[in-house]
Design a protein around this motif. Structure first.
Motif, PDB file in Angstrom:
ATOM      1  N   THR A  86      41.613  56.922  24.099  1.00  0.00           N
ATOM      2  CA  THR A  86      41.389  57.008  25.545  1.00  0.00           C
ATOM      3  C   THR A  86      40.419  55.927  26.000  1.00  0.00           C
ATOM      4  OG1 THR A  86      41.685  59.394  25.408  1.00  0.00           O
ATOM      5  CG2 THR A  86      40.745  58.540  27.445  1.00  0.00           C
ATOM      6  N   ALA A  90      41.710  53.747  28.952  1.00  0.00           N
ATOM      7  CA  ALA A  90      41.252  54.114  30.300  1.00  0.00           C
ATOM      8  C   ALA A  90      41.153  52.926  31.259  1.00  0.00           C
ATOM      9  CB  ALA A  90      39.932  54.864  30.212  1.00  0.00           C
ATOM     10  N   ALA A  93      44.638  51.871  32.822  1.00  0.00           N
ATOM     11  CA  ALA A  93      45.470  52.792  33.590  1.00  0.00           C
ATOM     12  C   ALA A  93      45.262  52.547  35.078  1.00  0.00           C
ATOM     13  CB  ALA A  93      45.133  54.237  33.233  1.00  0.00           C
ATOM     14  N   VAL A 295      48.571  57.765  32.536  1.00  0.00           N
ATOM     15  CA  VAL A 295      47.260  58.412  32.498  1.00  0.00           C
ATOM     16  C   VAL A 295      46.714  58.314  31.081  1.00  0.00           C
ATOM     17  CG1 VAL A 295      45.993  60.536  32.943  1.00  0.00           C
ATOM     18  CG2 VAL A 295      48.042  59.999  34.276  1.00  0.00           C
ATOM     19  N   GLU A 298      46.012  61.415  28.809  1.00  0.00           N
ATOM     20  CA  GLU A 298      47.233  62.107  28.417  1.00  0.00           C
ATOM     21  C   GLU A 298      48.023  61.327  27.390  1.00  0.00           C
ATOM     22  OE1 GLU A 298      49.752  63.407  31.726  1.00  0.00           O
ATOM     23  OE2 GLU A 298      47.785  63.936  32.547  1.00  0.00           O
ATOM     24  N   SER A 315      43.682  67.901  34.600  1.00  0.00           N
ATOM     25  CA  SER A 315      43.637  66.448  34.484  1.00  0.00           C
ATOM     26  C   SER A 315      44.302  65.719  35.634  1.00  0.00           C
ATOM     27  CB  SER A 315      44.282  66.030  33.162  1.00  0.00           C
ATOM     28  OG  SER A 315      44.357  64.642  33.104  1.00  0.00           O
ATOM     29  N   ASP A 317      43.239  63.085  36.946  1.00  0.00           N
ATOM     30  CA  ASP A 317      42.729  61.702  37.036  1.00  0.00           C
ATOM     31  C   ASP A 317      43.854  60.691  37.194  1.00  0.00           C
ATOM     32  OD1 ASP A 317      42.464  60.999  33.544  1.00  0.00           O
ATOM     33  OD2 ASP A 317      43.197  62.850  34.496  1.00  0.00           O
ATOM     34  N   GLY A 318      43.657  59.837  38.153  1.00  0.00           N
ATOM     35  CA  GLY A 318      44.534  58.675  38.286  1.00  0.00           C
ATOM     36  C   GLY A 318      45.900  58.947  38.911  1.00  0.00           C
ATOM     37  N   VAL A 319      46.192  60.137  39.318  1.00  0.00           N
ATOM     38  CA  VAL A 319      47.530  60.378  39.861  1.00  0.00           C
ATOM     39  C   VAL A 319      47.539  60.201  41.381  1.00  0.00           C
ATOM     40  CG1 VAL A 319      49.429  62.007  40.064  1.00  0.00           C
ATOM     41  CG2 VAL A 319      48.019  61.963  38.020  1.00  0.00           C
TER      42      VAL A 319
END
Lengths: 319, 468
Positions: A86, A90, A93, A295, A298, A315, A317-319
């Motif tokens: 990750t 990270a 992403a 992500v 994930e 989670s 994050d980032g969506v």
């Protein structure tokens, strides 16, 4: 699309691709001390997931320093490994941002043969339609048999206009015409398909730079995004692909396709380390909705087989 | 293809070769490097282990360590094991011995190149075996896939099954076989949709297609760039439908080609064909021993001679040789030589077949090693008058300008060509004194000289598409 639906489908896609690795890790570590032999096997598992020798080695060295000789469970191994991966993923992403100010925002889609460029463009068209934007598709693969028809069908499915020429027409000229038309018609996103080309064919790569050169006569800032589509089954050669494409056409980001298969796409980790290029999205199927944001956590947890059931609630994050 | 693997192994073996005696430790150290080289080349892990164990067991044997040239012995063992892993000596042809129409089933992942390969096999069997071919696309998944195969069939000069919308793949398979029987086709090539090895519904479907048609060949099409997943794919398809042969595609890329090494061990089926380009004739039989010697940097002279004899017009070549011998080689002859070489395939491909070329190739890597240069030179010569081609000395400034604008190049490029031609004729005159054998080598060397030329003129021109 609904968020819960999104996660369950992502899980469905990713969990398949990770089953293999996670079972092998479990097999190695439930009953073992973390000794040299175990570390070597773990390193091989990582290589087997296409992470590449250097990344695999680095991860193993980190483990050796902190946990050598300890009794470790497979859960601990998975968590630590996912954390490590990750951390690498990270920063890359990053979704593909469309700047409506460009009118249109030009996206050039490139890659070697058979990675899924045309399918990805079809999915993107739907994605932007859903966001209320107006996409237009350009059938720039004027070489492969029926490539134009393939994109036209995607145009029909998604209600996006498709600009095409006769077979064997000059892709650069077509891109120019399309850009003109897109400006006239108030299009927001111009998605340009290109013929698949192996990165070691100089003349074909030159042709890509020509597409860019010609478009810049109309809009000096075009293309606003150049996206390289990468097949998750590709091994270490992906590094060569990214290097050459980036060198010649300034790739802004990657899309990793076919992640719903048994391939684990581990080379993405090696790519993130080596190039730090953004990964915009992943493809997990042939249907129009099978494009997902990338992500990091994930993907990493998926890669090492951490329990994905915990993810869906926690989670966003980032969506 | 294979070059970087070949280079890595070469470094390891160079160290071994120079030694008078080898200790067991040294052999084991070398094997560790071989292991890493293979892994970096995407050879599947279990295959790497098996390979290294085999080599080690044989290499540590007493006779190797005591022999006068232990390094050479180790290289020989690696070569032998490579050939074994790739399927033993000699190419394995397609099995066509079944009652007509003989069904050939194409299977594989999405984007591996099944449809293009189906078209290539159609062309090959039509030309070499003089068979009547029917191509049928069972791909109802990907948009326009059936149309793609129909268009390829047209290019290959073979028939394709008329497209009927709404039929299932199994229905199309039945219709294809029926049409094949009724209309007297020798071979029916069934192209299926790309499918993931873990997609059970689609794997069931391909099983149903196999049961409905009983193919004489079930060919798994595999991208040479595939990583470690090659094992899963090969195993899954083999378990599901029983693969009888492998086709490796994109062999013209710069992948290290590990998947090729894995395939035989995993499926037990031989690699029968390799695809190396988008042109329909870019399909070749797979010779394990030649590939092994390419991996070890020993070149593939047999393959080169074969390709030359297939593509080069014998009469033309003899005429050319006679003119060279007389010292009458002019620009017209040079242009015809250029055409012949272009026909043989890409320059990098040709050079890959020459022994010891690995290092030279690396040096030339930046110099645009593709056939665009040859095409461009042919264009320049094409813009000259007959008189100029026969007597290049008359080409002065104003003629150069005209030739340059006629062929869309700069005057410098015309100069460059003339200079090279001048050098070539000089070399040729020298070679004539040395006899025929020397001439071959001289021709090649001067050819290479021009490719390494400063800033080798690249540049995408519309006509330069798909250089082979």
């Amino acid at each position: 699309m609904a968020l819960s639906g999104f996660f369950s489908r992502l899980k469905e896609g990713l969990s398949r691709s990770t089953q293999k690795l996670s079972t092998s890790i479990t097999a190695v570590f439930t009953k073992r001390k973390l000794d040299d032999e175990a570390l070597e096997e773990l390193e091989e598992l990582l290589i087997g997931a296409d992470l590449g020798p250097s990344v695999a080695k680095r991860v193993i060295e980190a483990f050796r320093r902190t946990r050598f000789g300890q009794d470790v469970t497979d859960e601990e191994i998975k968590a630590a490994l996912a954390e490590e991966i990750t951390a690498i993923l990270a920063p890359v992403a990053q979704p593909l941002e469309i700047d409506a100010g460009h009118a249109p925002h030009v996206v050039l889609v490139v890659g070697v043969n058979g990675t899924g460029k045309t399918t990805t463009i079809g999915k993107f068209a739907q994605f932007y339609r859903d966001q209320g934007l107006r996409p237009m598709l350009v059938a720039g693969d004027t070489f492969r048999a029926a490539a134009v028809e393939q994109l036209q069908i995607w145009g029909e499915r998604t209600g996006a206009p498709v600009v095409s020429g006769k077979p064997e027409t000059d892709a650069a000229g077509l891109a120019f015409t399309a850009l003109e038309r897109a400006r006239r018609e108030g299009i927001d996103v111009l998605l340009i398909d290109t013929a698949g080309r192996l990165h070691n064919k100089t003349a074909l790569m030159d042709e890509l730079t020509k597409i860019i050169r010609v478009m810049q006569k109309l809009d000096p800032t075009a293309p606003h995004s150049t996206v390289l589509v990468l097949d998750a089954t590709t091994g270490q050669n992906a590094l060569n692909q990214v290097e050459v494409f980036q060198d010649l056409v300034n790739v802004d980001g990657l899309i990793v396709t076919k992640l719903d298969g048994s391939a684990r796409g581990g080379v993405v980790v090696a790519l993130a380390e080596e190039f730090g290029l953004p990964v915009h999205a992943v493809g997990v199927g042939e249907k129009v909705g099978d494009l997902r944001p990338f992500v990091a956590a994930e993907f990493a947890r998926g890669l090492v087989g951490a329990s994905l059931s915990q993810l869906s609630g926690s989670s966003p994050d980032g969506v | 293809m294979f070059e970087s693997l070949s280079n890595r192994l070469a470094t390891t073996f160079d160290r071994l070769r120079g030694r008078g005696a080898l200790s067991e430790t040294e052999v084991l150290e070398a094997m560790r490097e071989v292991r890493l080289a293979l892994l970096e080349a995407d050879v599947a892990l279990p295959v790497v282990k098996e390979f290294v164990t085999k080599v080690r067991d044989r290499a540590v044997g007493a006779e190797v360590l005591r022999s006068v040239t232990p390094g050479q012995q180790v290289v020989k063992i690696v070569n032998d094991v490579l050939i074994e892993s790739l399927g033993g000596e000699g190419a394995v042809p397609l099995n066509l011995s079944a009652a007509a129409p003989v069904p050939i089933l194409m299977v594989g992942l999405q984007g591996s190149g099944k449809t293009t390969t189906a078209g290539k096999i159609g062309l090959m069997l039509r030309l070499r075996e003089r068979r009547r071919i029917l191509l049928a696309s069972l791909d109802t998944q990907r948009p326009a896939a059936q149309l793609q195969l129909a268009q390829l069939a047209e290019r290959a000069g073979v028939n394709s099954l008329p497209i009927v919308a709404g039929q299932t793949p199994v229905q199309i398979a039945h219709r294809a076989m029926e049409t094949g029987r009724r209309e007297g086709f020798d071979i029916v090539i069934l192209d299926t949709a790309g499918r993931l090895s873990i997609d059970e519904v689609l794997m069931d479907e391909v099983r149903a297609i196999r049961d409905a048609t009983h193919p004489a060949e079930t060919l798994l099409v595999v991208d040479a760039m595939t990583g470690q997943d090659a094992v899963n794919t090969a195993r899954a398809f083999n378990d599901a439908v029983g693969v009888t042969g492998i086709v490796m595609t994109r062999m013209d890329g710069d992948a290290r080609g590990g998947a090729a090494l894995s395939m035989r061990s995993i499926t037990g089926a031989p690699i029968k064909l390799t695809g190396s380009g988008e042109k329909l004739d870019a399909l070749e039989p797979f010779h394990p021993e030649r590939v092994a010697s390419r991996i070890l940097g020993m070149g593939d002279i047999v393959g080169l001679v074969e390709r030359a004899s297939e593509t080069i017009d014998r009469e033309d070549a003899e005429k050319l040789a006679a003119r060279m011998a007389k010292g009458k080689f002019d620009l017209e002859d040079y242009a015809s030589q250029l055409r012949q070489i272009t026909k043989m395939g890409s320059l990098s491909g040709i050079m890959g077949m020459l022994p010891g070329m690995g290092k030279i190739k690396e040096q030339l890597a930046g110099a645009n090693l593709d056939n665009t240069i040859l095409k461009r030179q042919a264009a320049i010569i094409g813009s000259m008058t007959v008189k100029e081609r026969r007597d290049p000395d008359i080409i002065k400034a104003s003629r150069k300008k005209r030739i340059a604008s006629g062929s869309g190049v700069t005057v410098q490029e015309v100069n460059q060509l003339l200079k090279q031609f001048d050098q070539m004729t000089t070399v040729m005159k020298r070679m004539n004194k040395m006899g025929q054998k020397g001439m071959m080598r001289g021709g090649l060397a001067s050819l290479m000289g021009q490719m390494g030329g400063p800033g080798g003129p690249g540049g995408g021109r519309p006509g330069g598409r798909r250089p082979f």
